[in-house]
Motif scaffolding. Structure first.
Motif, PDB file in Angstrom:
ATOM      1  N   UNK A  16       0.788  -1.508   0.149  1.00  0.00           N
ATOM      2  CA  UNK A  16      -0.107  -0.088  -0.157  1.00  0.00           C
ATOM      3  C   UNK A  16       0.928   1.417  -0.013  1.00  0.00           C
ATOM      4  N   UNK A  17       2.050   1.178   1.007  1.00  0.00           N
ATOM      5  CA  UNK A  17       2.810   2.356   0.770  1.00  0.00           C
ATOM      6  C   UNK A  17       3.404   2.716  -0.370  1.00  0.00           C
ATOM      7  N   UNK A  18       3.928   1.887  -1.123  1.00  0.00           N
ATOM      8  CA  UNK A  18       4.189   2.293  -2.678  1.00  0.00           C
ATOM      9  C   UNK A  18       3.433   2.708  -3.752  1.00  0.00           C
ATOM     10  N   UNK A  19       2.180   2.260  -3.617  1.00  0.00           N
ATOM     11  CA  UNK A  19       0.984   2.755  -4.389  1.00  0.00           C
ATOM     12  C   UNK A  19       0.571   3.917  -3.845  1.00  0.00           C
ATOM     13  N   UNK A  20       0.461   4.119  -2.636  1.00  0.00           N
ATOM     14  CA  UNK A  20       0.054   5.576  -2.112  1.00  0.00           C
ATOM     15  C   UNK A  20       1.013   6.795  -2.657  1.00  0.00           C
ATOM     16  N   UNK A  21       2.162   6.331  -2.391  1.00  0.00           N
ATOM     17  CA  UNK A  21       3.324   7.243  -3.014  1.00  0.00           C
ATOM     18  C   UNK A  21       3.297   7.543  -4.329  1.00  0.00           C
ATOM     19  N   UNK A  22       3.050   6.496  -5.306  1.00  0.00           N
ATOM     20  CA  UNK A  22       2.838   6.523  -6.754  1.00  0.00           C
ATOM     21  C   UNK A  22       1.580   7.614  -7.016  1.00  0.00           C
ATOM     22  N   UNK A  23       0.520   7.050  -6.305  1.00  0.00           N
ATOM     23  CA  UNK A  23      -0.747   7.908  -6.313  1.00  0.00           C
ATOM     24  C   UNK A  23      -0.692   9.285  -6.341  1.00  0.00           C
ATOM     25  N   UNK A  24       0.137   9.699  -5.100  1.00  0.00           N
ATOM     26  CA  UNK A  24       0.355  10.761  -4.391  1.00  0.00           C
ATOM     27  C   UNK A  24       0.735  11.713  -5.493  1.00  0.00           C
ATOM     28  N   UNK A  25       1.244  11.558  -6.637  1.00  0.00           N
ATOM     29  CA  UNK A  25       1.921  12.494  -7.560  1.00  0.00           C
ATOM     30  C   UNK A  25       0.759  13.234  -8.024  1.00  0.00           C
ATOM     31  N   UNK A  26      -0.393  12.583  -8.124  1.00  0.00           N
ATOM     32  CA  UNK A  26      -1.458  13.498  -8.726  1.00  0.00           C
ATOM     33  C   UNK A  26      -2.696  13.796  -7.527  1.00  0.00           C
ATOM     34  N   UNK A  27      -2.317  13.675  -6.308  1.00  0.00           N
ATOM     35  CA  UNK A  27      -3.433  13.828  -5.311  1.00  0.00           C
ATOM     36  C   UNK A  27      -2.889  14.916  -4.443  1.00  0.00           C
ATOM     37  N   UNK A  28      -3.789  15.844  -3.897  1.00  0.00           N
ATOM     38  CA  UNK A  28      -3.541  16.979  -3.186  1.00  0.00           C
ATOM     39  C   UNK A  28      -3.774  16.797  -1.711  1.00  0.00           C
ATOM     40  N   UNK A  29      -3.938  15.368  -1.410  1.00  0.00           N
ATOM     41  CA  UNK A  29      -3.766  14.943   0.124  1.00  0.00           C
ATOM     42  C   UNK A  29      -4.137  13.903   0.401  1.00  0.00           C
ATOM     43  N   UNK A  30      -3.268  13.215   1.248  1.00  0.00           N
ATOM     44  CA  UNK A  30      -3.179  11.826   1.821  1.00  0.00           C
ATOM     45  C   UNK A  30      -3.414  11.801   3.387  1.00  0.00           C
ATOM     46  N   UNK A  31      -4.489  11.075   3.690  1.00  0.00           N
ATOM     47  CA  UNK A  31      -4.952  10.781   4.956  1.00  0.00           C
ATOM     48  C   UNK A  31      -4.785   9.380   5.561  1.00  0.00           C
ATOM     49  N   UNK A  64       2.107  17.821  -1.596  1.00  0.00           N
ATOM     50  CA  UNK A  64       0.808  16.808  -1.133  1.00  0.00           C
ATOM     51  C   UNK A  64       0.588  17.024   0.219  1.00  0.00           C
ATOM     52  N   UNK A  65      -0.351  17.429   0.742  1.00  0.00           N
ATOM     53  CA  UNK A  65      -0.640  17.542   2.324  1.00  0.00           C
ATOM     54  C   UNK A  65      -0.924  16.359   2.860  1.00  0.00           C
ATOM     55  N   UNK A  66      -0.331  16.043   4.145  1.00  0.00           N
ATOM     56  CA  UNK A  66      -0.468  14.678   4.773  1.00  0.00           C
ATOM     57  C   UNK A  66      -1.200  14.899   6.028  1.00  0.00           C
ATOM     58  N   UNK A  67      -2.069  14.250   6.418  1.00  0.00           N
ATOM     59  CA  UNK A  67      -3.059  14.167   7.667  1.00  0.00           C
ATOM     60  C   UNK A  67      -3.055  12.781   8.244  1.00  0.00           C
ATOM     61  N   UNK A  68      -2.886  12.882   9.694  1.00  0.00           N
ATOM     62  CA  UNK A  68      -2.921  11.849  10.649  1.00  0.00           C
ATOM     63  C   UNK A  68      -4.119  12.013  11.059  1.00  0.00           C
ATOM     64  N   UNK A  69      -5.391  11.099  11.083  1.00  0.00           N
ATOM     65  CA  UNK A  69      -6.645  11.407  11.332  1.00  0.00           C
ATOM     66  C   UNK A  69      -6.910  10.810  12.638  1.00  0.00           C
ATOM     67  N   UNK A  70      -8.217  11.196  13.304  1.00  0.00           N
ATOM     68  CA  UNK A  70      -8.601  10.650  14.750  1.00  0.00           C
ATOM     69  C   UNK A  70      -8.385   9.236  14.817  1.00  0.00           C
ATOM     70  N   UNK A  71      -8.604   8.489  14.040  1.00  0.00           N
ATOM     71  CA  UNK A  71      -8.791   7.187  14.350  1.00  0.00           C
ATOM     72  C   UNK A  71      -7.340   6.307  14.358  1.00  0.00           C
ATOM     73  N   UNK A  72      -6.432   6.997  14.301  1.00  0.00           N
ATOM     74  CA  UNK A  72      -4.883   6.542  14.277  1.00  0.00           C
ATOM     75  C   UNK A  72      -4.440   6.597  15.778  1.00  0.00           C
ATOM     76  N   UNK A  73      -3.660   5.458  16.211  1.00  0.00           N
ATOM     77  CA  UNK A  73      -3.524   5.729  17.823  1.00  0.00           C
ATOM     78  C   UNK A  73      -1.610   6.055  17.496  1.00  0.00           C
ATOM     79  N   UNK A  74      -1.103   7.052  18.193  1.00  0.00           N
ATOM     80  CA  UNK A  74       0.020   7.758  17.651  1.00  0.00           C
ATOM     81  C   UNK A  74       1.121   7.512  18.854  1.00  0.00           C
TER      82      UNK A  74
END
Length: 433
Positions: A16-31, A64-74
């Motif tokens: 998934x990590x590789x795929x999101x990195x590839x997709x992120x080229x054309x994405x504005x945000x990754x959550x 690309x803006x990156x967000x860590x959402x409320x459902x993650x445990x940090x």
């Protein structure tokens, strides 16, 4: 509006990590929407490997803006170190590129201690295979309404009150039940004061509002899951699962958006199957073929370093993942790893007490007893890692892809033939424009 969820369609570690990195080229945000530092998303850019545990996989794209959402445990100490490593290698130069939700629960040292003590107390057959990162105990605190939230580390009075309450219970259990060391509140408060200063630039009081505004403005937002469908707390091979919901639907709950914001669900799967830790694995290969897949695929955990169990692709489990996630499109990863096999196995059904079954049993104990029905597809010898277009793939390889597509009834739009960004073949673009 283009909300797209990227979800693991197997037992995690799908790529998934590789795929999101590839997709992120054309994405504005990754959550990033669930899990914690038990995830290990590996990205390879220009031959350099970056392993991310908490930071979203779009972080290597500076726009690309990156967000860590409320459902993650940090794990606040882990993410501080992760951020430092990124900055040391020239990434995340602008702190505004990363936002951490104030309402995400945090993992503290006593969570890790409880996680490790519990696993150590179990018999070999009962062990879950936890990473020991404190994920389960942290989610337990969330469910029992005792969690320390990320925003709390910036309020010393609230923080001390919450940790004092937690330590009364945790220290009692650690000392009296597990005979393990306990924790001192002043030590924890001191370490959190230091980490709060480092993480203050990334604090966001309302990530739900930020994500919602992006979607309303028609921006392209990717939602990145961790682990995989078969590890879901409700619909996975319970109890051999993770502690959160890994399904696409949880992207909405975690990020604080409505389900009508989601346009596509991309299911990520390997061209074979792997699993880490205990639990049923119908197509597991405990032989030289499994060893070859493990070696060729470098199947060792990015978080724990543990060897992954390997086996043939399981279409029964994959169809289950497609159904319960509402997967609209598929991405097949690590196709190159299957080079060198005379024939390739694909599990199309199970036998249970001599009866043919095509649906996944809901009980892991039933799943443990099934016999996989294997269909054999001719293999190939050619190296796929240098292939640049679909037309360059060997005929047996395209036959394998076509066979899977016909069996699954869901389009395979992306095919990966190596860890690098450039080793990605597109059948159909992710975004419509």
């Amino acid at each position: 509006m283009a909300g797209i969820v990227v979800v693991g369609a197997q037992w995690g570690d799908e790529g998934k990590g590789k795929l999101v990195d590839v997709f992120a080229e054309k994405a504005d945000m990754v959550v990033r929407y669930q899990g914690g530092a038990n995830a290990g998303h590996t990205l390879v850019v220009n031959g350099v490997k970056t392993v991310l545990h908490l930071v979203p996989s779009g972080i290597l794209r500076q726009d690309t803006q990156c967000v860590i959402a409320s459902g993650v445990v940090i794990d606040v100490f882990s993410i501080r170190d992760e951020i430092k490593k990124l900055r040391a290698t020239g990434y995340l130069e602008n702190a505004k590129q990363l936002m951490i939700s104030d309402t995400a629960a945090i993992i503290l040292p006593y969570h890790k201690a409880l996680d490790a003590a519990r696993e150590a107390s179990l018999s070999k057959d009962a062990k879950i295979g936890t990473t020991g990162k404190g994920i389960g105990p942290a989610y337990e605190d969330r469910a029992s309404r005792r969690a320390v939230l990320f925003g709390d580390i910036f309020d010393q009075q609230t923080l001390r009150t919450k940790i004092e309450l937690a330590l009364r219970e945790k220290n009692f259990i650690l000392e009296n039940y597990y005979k393990a060391p306990t924790f001192n509140i002043d030590d924890i408060m001191k370490s959190l004061a230091e980490v709060a200063e480092d993480l203050a630039p990334y604090r966001c009081r309302d990530t739900s509002l930020v994500v919602g505004k992006q979607l309303k403005a028609g921006k392209r937002v990717l939602f990145e899951g961790a682990q995989g469908t078969m590890l879901d707390i409700l619909h996975g091979t319970y109890p051999f699962v993770t502690s959160s919901s890994t399904l696409a639907s949880n992207a909405c709950a975690s990020a604080g958006i409505g389900p009508t914001n989601i346009q596509k669900v991309i299911g990520v799967f390997k061209a074979y199957t792997t699993r880490v830790g205990g639990g049923p694995f119908p197509t597991e290969l405990n032989d030289e073929v499994g060893a070859k897949i493990q070696a060729d695929g470098h199947e060792f955990g990015a978080t724990t370093g543990r060897p992954r169990r390997c086996g043939w692709l399981d279409l029964v489990a994959l169809k289950y993942a497609i159904r319960i996630n509402g997967i609209t499109n598929l991405a097949m990863m690590k196709l190159d790893v299957l080079t060198g096999h005379d024939r390739i196995g694909v599990c199309t059904a199970y036998k249970v007490n001599g009866e043919l079954v095509t649906e996944l049993p809901t009980s892991p104990y039933e799943l443990e007893k099934v016999e996989p029905v294997i269909e054999w597809i001719p293999g190939w010898k050619e190296d796929l890692t240098k292939v640049k277009t679909l037309s360059d793939l060997p005929r047996p390889t395209t036959n394998y892809i076509d066979y899977l597509g016909s069996q699954l009834g869901t389009p395979i739009d992306v095919i990966s033939v190596g860890p690098g960004r450039e080793q990605t073949l597109w059948v159909k673009p992710l975004f419509n424009n």
